[in-house]
Design a protein around this motif. Structure first.
Motif: not given
Length: 274
Positions: A231-236
């Motif tokens: 989710q963090l990778d997708a957010f960034r």
């Protein structure tokens, strides 16, 4: 040296963005560049004079600092996201004032506050650093509302350097960033996260608390890690792609990254995009 190179990357060269205004003549002295000799004056006076110039900047920078309470988070107890952001902001202020670029300070809470007007005098550096040292991340922040107000406040082409963890509604924030760009402003988003937020070094049952609302949640960190990191990778990546379309520089950082590494990598990316 690192931040000098960083700002040179913004300017393309140390003096790109400066207009040069003729000031006056003075007698040629040994050691002066012969290219500066005014030959028209020589033809009239039979004496060597050089032109003096006064550098006049047309780049005004604004530091926009997120004051949300989440910016005060740190897992390592060494440097918070807010402290990391203010150190970077102070470094950029130092270089910009040395180049005679005016720098102003804005803070973003539930609404924007103009802390210091944009000035270029040497003493302004001390004013900015003193104010930065007094600021504390507390309360809630509405990034979208604050950035919309910034866009309305700035009447002239400016460089807006945003320091934030972007823990707010992405769609509303991106819409406000688009308003800044459409207003003719250059924008750099320094996305500052704590190293723990990036690496998620937790195991077993862990209780997390929202620093702004006080809400708590208990999760199995070991089982949750893979989903969290995805989710963090997708957010960034969402911010990276959307900012690229808006021609906004997006700089992901975390508090474990030395300034030289973070800014040098950014410069390399910027040069590749040119």
């Amino acid at each position: 040296m690192v931040v000098r190179g960083f700002l040179q990357g913004l300017h393309s060269s140390p003096f790109h963005g400066f207009s040069v205004q003729f000031s006056e003549h003075r007698r040629y002295n040994q050691g002066d560049d012969p290219k500066l000799i005014d030959w028209l004056v020589y033809a009239k006076t039979d004496k060597y004079y050089v032109k003096r110039y006064e550098a006049e900047t047309n780049l005004t920078g604004y530091l926009a600092i997120d004051l949300s309470k989440s910016m005060g988070f740190t897992e390592s107890q060494s440097m918070t996201k807010f402290e990391y952001a203010t150190c970077l902001a102070a470094s950029l202020t130092y270089l910009m004032t040395m180049q005679q670029d005016p720098v102003g300070l804005l803070t973003l809470g539930e609404k924007v506050h103009a802390e210091l007007p944009a000035r270029s005098r040497r003493g302004h550096l001390g004013d900015v650093m003193a104010r930065l040292s007094q600021l504390k991340p507390e309360g809630n922040t509405n990034l979208a509302v604050s950035l919309t107000q910034v866009a309305a406040m700035l009447k002239h082409h400016s460089l807006v350097m945003l320091f934030t963890d972007l823990l707010d509604d992405p769609e509303a924030t991106l819409s406000s960033l688009a308003r800044l760009r459409h207003g003719g402003h250059d924008v750099i988003v320094f996305h500052v996260l704590d190293a723990a937020e990036v690496n998620f070094p937790y195991d077993g049952p862990v209780q997390f608390q929202d620093s702004e609302t006080g809400e708590t949640i208990t999760v199995d960190a070991t089982g949750f890690r893979e989903d969290y990191l995805a989710q963090l990778d997708a957010f960034r990546e969402n911010y990276r792609e959307r900012c690229a379309k808006l021609r906004i520089d997006y700089v992901p950082l975390d508090t474990s990254m030395p300034f030289d590494k973070a800014l040098t990598e950014y410069l390399m990316q910027r040069q590749k995009s040119k």
